[in-house]
Design a protein around this motif. Structure first.
Motif, PDB file in Angstrom:
ATOM      1  N   TYR A  62       1.184   5.886   8.008  1.00 48.95           N
ATOM      2  CA  TYR A  62      -0.266   6.070   8.016  1.00 48.95           C
ATOM      3  C   TYR A  62      -0.914   4.904   8.739  1.00 48.95           C
ATOM      4  O   TYR A  62      -0.435   3.775   8.703  1.00 48.95           O
ATOM      5  CB  TYR A  62      -0.825   6.132   6.591  1.00 48.95           C
TER       6      TYR A  62
ATOM      7  N   PHE B 285       0.799   1.612   7.361  1.00 47.16           N
ATOM      8  CA  PHE B 285       1.552   1.684   6.112  1.00 47.16           C
ATOM      9  C   PHE B 285       2.682   2.689   6.236  1.00 47.16           C
ATOM     10  O   PHE B 285       2.506   3.803   6.740  1.00 47.16           O
ATOM     11  CB  PHE B 285       0.640   2.119   4.954  1.00 47.16           C
TER      12      PHE B 285
ATOM     13  N   LYS C 278       5.175  11.483  -6.292  1.00 49.64           N
ATOM     14  CA  LYS C 278       5.349  10.051  -6.128  1.00 49.64           C
ATOM     15  C   LYS C 278       5.425   9.663  -4.657  1.00 49.64           C
ATOM     16  O   LYS C 278       6.315  10.083  -3.927  1.00 49.64           O
ATOM     17  CB  LYS C 278       6.619   9.588  -6.832  1.00 49.64           C
ATOM     18  N   PHE C 279       4.441   8.890  -4.237  1.00 47.25           N
ATOM     19  CA  PHE C 279       4.455   8.259  -2.930  1.00 47.25           C
ATOM     20  C   PHE C 279       4.521   6.756  -3.163  1.00 47.25           C
ATOM     21  O   PHE C 279       3.710   6.199  -3.892  1.00 47.25           O
ATOM     22  CB  PHE C 279       3.179   8.578  -2.149  1.00 47.25           C
TER      23      PHE C 279
ATOM     24  N   PHE D  30       4.254   3.128  -1.326  1.00 50.13           N
ATOM     25  CA  PHE D  30       3.737   2.534  -0.103  1.00 50.13           C
ATOM     26  C   PHE D  30       4.231   1.105   0.064  1.00 50.13           C
ATOM     27  O   PHE D  30       4.377   0.355  -0.909  1.00 50.13           O
ATOM     28  CB  PHE D  30       2.206   2.520  -0.132  1.00 50.13           C
ATOM     29  N   GLY D  31       4.445   0.723   1.321  1.00 51.81           N
ATOM     30  CA  GLY D  31       4.682  -0.672   1.639  1.00 51.81           C
ATOM     31  C   GLY D  31       3.373  -1.447   1.639  1.00 51.81           C
ATOM     32  O   GLY D  31       2.294  -0.870   1.493  1.00 51.81           O
ATOM     33  N   SER D  32       3.477  -2.748   1.831  1.00 48.51           N
ATOM     34  CA  SER D  32       2.290  -3.604   1.788  1.00 48.51           C
ATOM     35  C   SER D  32       1.514  -3.598   3.096  1.00 48.51           C
ATOM     36  O   SER D  32       0.419  -4.149   3.171  1.00 48.51           O
ATOM     37  CB  SER D  32       2.683  -5.039   1.434  1.00 48.51           C
TER      38      SER D  32
ATOM     39  N   TYR E 249      -5.146   6.312  -6.005  1.00 46.11           N
ATOM     40  CA  TYR E 249      -4.536   5.043  -5.640  1.00 46.11           C
ATOM     41  C   TYR E 249      -5.602   3.959  -5.652  1.00 46.11           C
ATOM     42  O   TYR E 249      -6.779   4.213  -5.427  1.00 46.11           O
ATOM     43  CB  TYR E 249      -3.973   5.090  -4.216  1.00 46.11           C
TER      44      TYR E 249
ATOM     45  N   GLN F 136      -6.114   0.161  -3.665  1.00 44.65           N
ATOM     46  CA  GLN F 136      -5.601  -0.671  -2.582  1.00 44.65           C
ATOM     47  C   GLN F 136      -6.146  -2.073  -2.731  1.00 44.65           C
ATOM     48  O   GLN F 136      -7.364  -2.272  -2.745  1.00 44.65           O
ATOM     49  CB  GLN F 136      -5.984  -0.107  -1.208  1.00 44.65           C
TER      50      GLN F 136
ATOM     51  N   GLY G   7      -2.561  -7.189   0.440  1.00 40.58           N
ATOM     52  CA  GLY G   7      -1.181  -7.633   0.295  1.00 40.58           C
ATOM     53  C   GLY G   7      -0.318  -6.782  -0.609  1.00 40.58           C
ATOM     54  O   GLY G   7       0.888  -7.014  -0.715  1.00 40.58           O
ATOM     55  N   LEU G   8      -0.928  -5.784  -1.235  1.00 46.26           N
ATOM     56  CA  LEU G   8      -0.168  -4.956  -2.189  1.00 46.26           C
ATOM     57  C   LEU G   8      -0.031  -3.515  -1.735  1.00 46.26           C
ATOM     58  O   LEU G   8       0.594  -2.707  -2.425  1.00 46.26           O
ATOM     59  CB  LEU G   8      -0.835  -4.996  -3.562  1.00 46.26           C
ATOM     60  N   GLY G   9      -0.619  -3.160  -0.648  1.00 43.50           N
ATOM     61  CA  GLY G   9      -0.553  -1.775  -0.205  1.00 43.50           C
ATOM     62  C   GLY G   9      -1.320  -0.869  -1.153  1.00 43.50           C
ATOM     63  O   GLY G   9      -2.259  -1.289  -1.831  1.00 43.50           O
ATOM     64  N   LEU G  10      -0.904   0.373  -1.230  1.00 45.66           N
ATOM     65  CA  LEU G  10      -1.529   1.343  -2.129  1.00 45.66           C
ATOM     66  C   LEU G  10      -0.637   1.525  -3.347  1.00 45.66           C
ATOM     67  O   LEU G  10       0.572   1.749  -3.220  1.00 45.66           O
ATOM     68  CB  LEU G  10      -1.716   2.689  -1.434  1.00 45.66           C
TER      69      LEU G  10
ATOM     70  N   GLN H 114      -0.179   3.710  -6.928  1.00 49.49           N
ATOM     71  CA  GLN H 114      -0.588   4.966  -7.552  1.00 49.49           C
ATOM     72  C   GLN H 114      -1.047   4.723  -8.980  1.00 49.49           C
ATOM     73  O   GLN H 114      -0.338   4.098  -9.776  1.00 49.49           O
ATOM     74  CB  GLN H 114       0.572   5.954  -7.513  1.00 49.49           C
TER      75      GLN H 114
ATOM     76  N   TYR I  78      -1.440  10.774 -11.233  1.00 51.19           N
ATOM     77  CA  TYR I  78      -1.259  11.928 -10.376  1.00 51.19           C
ATOM     78  C   TYR I  78      -1.303  13.203 -11.202  1.00 51.19           C
ATOM     79  O   TYR I  78      -1.193  13.166 -12.436  1.00 51.19           O
ATOM     80  CB  TYR I  78       0.033  11.830  -9.572  1.00 51.19           C
TER      81      TYR I  78
ATOM     82  N   GLY J 216       0.872   6.909 -13.013  1.00 50.12           N
ATOM     83  CA  GLY J 216       1.554   6.318 -11.879  1.00 50.12           C
ATOM     84  C   GLY J 216       2.032   4.921 -12.231  1.00 50.12           C
ATOM     85  O   GLY J 216       2.439   4.659 -13.357  1.00 50.12           O
ATOM     86  N   ASP J 217       1.910   4.032 -11.277  1.00 52.41           N
ATOM     87  CA  ASP J 217       2.438   2.682 -11.460  1.00 52.41           C
ATOM     88  C   ASP J 217       1.459   1.723 -12.141  1.00 52.41           C
ATOM     89  O   ASP J 217       1.872   0.748 -12.757  1.00 52.41           O
ATOM     90  CB  ASP J 217       2.844   2.106 -10.098  1.00 52.41           C
TER      91      ASP J 217
ATOM     92  N   LEU K  42     -10.412  -1.040  -3.736  1.00 50.65           N
ATOM     93  CA  LEU K  42     -10.689   0.128  -2.921  1.00 50.65           C
ATOM     94  C   LEU K  42      -9.849   1.276  -3.469  1.00 50.65           C
ATOM     95  O   LEU K  42      -8.621   1.144  -3.580  1.00 50.65           O
ATOM     96  CB  LEU K  42     -10.342  -0.151  -1.457  1.00 50.65           C
TER      97      LEU K  42
ATOM     98  N   PHE L  23      -8.595   5.322  -3.485  1.00 49.78           N
ATOM     99  CA  PHE L  23      -8.401   6.520  -2.682  1.00 49.78           C
ATOM    100  C   PHE L  23      -7.926   7.668  -3.556  1.00 49.78           C
ATOM    101  O   PHE L  23      -7.026   7.501  -4.386  1.00 49.78           O
ATOM    102  CB  PHE L  23      -7.356   6.295  -1.592  1.00 49.78           C
TER     103      PHE L  23
ATOM    104  N   GLN M  93       0.177  13.782   2.488  1.00 51.51           N
ATOM    105  CA  GLN M  93      -1.023  13.634   1.682  1.00 51.51           C
ATOM    106  C   GLN M  93      -2.243  13.530   2.589  1.00 51.51           C
ATOM    107  O   GLN M  93      -2.174  12.902   3.644  1.00 51.51           O
ATOM    108  CB  GLN M  93      -0.950  12.355   0.838  1.00 51.51           C
TER     109      GLN M  93
ATOM    110  N   PHE N 286      -6.024  12.075   2.528  1.00 52.73           N
ATOM    111  CA  PHE N 286      -6.767  11.082   1.771  1.00 52.73           C
ATOM    112  C   PHE N 286      -8.268  11.300   1.879  1.00 52.73           C
ATOM    113  O   PHE N 286      -8.780  11.724   2.925  1.00 52.73           O
ATOM    114  CB  PHE N 286      -6.448   9.677   2.282  1.00 52.73           C
TER     115      PHE N 286
ATOM    116  N   PRO O  74     -12.114   9.449   1.789  1.00 55.53           N
ATOM    117  CA  PRO O  74     -12.612   8.326   2.592  1.00 55.53           C
ATOM    118  C   PRO O  74     -12.558   6.992   1.871  1.00 55.53           C
ATOM    119  O   PRO O  74     -12.744   5.950   2.503  1.00 55.53           O
ATOM    120  CB  PRO O  74     -14.066   8.724   2.877  1.00 55.53           C
TER     121      PRO O  74
END
Lengths: 115, 111
Positions: free
Chosen positions: A37, A91, A102-103, A105-107, B35, B37, B40-43, B45, B48, B58-59, B88, B90, B100, B102, B104
């Motif tokens: 992405y 990403f 489950k998705f 994602f990397g950082s 999600y 965001q 430094g940590l990405g997205l 979850q 779900y 999720g996590d 942020l 999503f 997926q 997303f 905005p």
């Protein structure tokens, strides 16, 4: 545990050159999908390219291609002929077929294209 | 036009004041996710949903609630927001065979 690793927090590339963004993953599930992405500064998430774990050929979408090396568990994104509009966060994500929700994602990697 | 919509796009609130972020998709997707965001940590979850009335953690679910009463809607509820939920957010939806899509994003600040 599933995990996605992007080791390049930031990269620079000269306009019109090719660039490779690295992504490695870790899963014991034999069936999965890998996604890339793009997130420009405006914030939206834009789907670029998909590779299935059983796909025989590397995925390509226009200037984007995915260098999939299953044995090494890597799924690097290659952008050919970089453009200024390619400057963004990128990403990598992993989706498991047995659990479509489950998705992982990397950082992310921030790419800057220089004119 | 196929899309995922979220509202509000921006929200500044105070600690403890309950809020809801709405999410709606028009693609008849079974799967929806939330999600957050952070730099430094990405997205990551949060929750779900696999279909109406079916949701799971999720996590990073602590401090959040969701519901899925209709297929198209998947609101995110913060019953008592705290500053560490500044992020942020999503919403995303997908079918079983697709990527997926997303929304905005919702930029939330909790003071």
């Amino acid at each position: 545990a599933q995990k996605i690793t992007q080791t390049q927090p930031g990269m620079f590339v000269q306009e019109k050159e090719a660039v490779t963004l690295d992504c490695t993953y870790d899963t014991s599930d034999p069936s999965y999908g890998l996604f890339w992405y793009k997130q420009p500064s405006s914030g939206e998430m834009i789907f670029l390219i998909y590779q299935g774990s059983y796909d025989q050929q590397n995925a390509t979408e226009g200037r984007y291609s995915l260098n999939f090396q299953k044995a090494r568990k890597s799924a690097n994104l290659v952008i050919s002929a970089s453009q200024l509009g390619d400057s963004a966060m990128y990403f990598c994500a992993l989706r498991l077929k047995y659990n479509f929700n489950k998705f992982y994602f990397g950082s992310g990697t921030k790419l800057n294209v220089k004119p | 036009e196929a899309q995922v919509t979220q509202n509000p796009r921006y929200l500044i609130t105070v600690t403890g004041k309950k809020l809801t972020v709405t999410c709606s998709q028009n693609m008849n997707h079974e799967y929806m996710s939330w999600y957050r965001q952070d730099p430094g940590l990405g997205l990551r979850q949060i929750y779900y949903s696999m279909n109406v009335e079916v949701t799971d953690k999720g996590d990073v679910p602590e401090g959040y609630k969701v519901s899925r009463k209709e297929k198209r809607n998947f609101p995110l509820i913060l019953e008592s927001p705290s500053p560490n939920q500044t992020s942020l957010y999503f919403c995303a939806s997908s079918s079983s065979t697709d990527t997926q899509y997303f929304g905005p994003g919702t930029r939330l600040t909790v003071l």
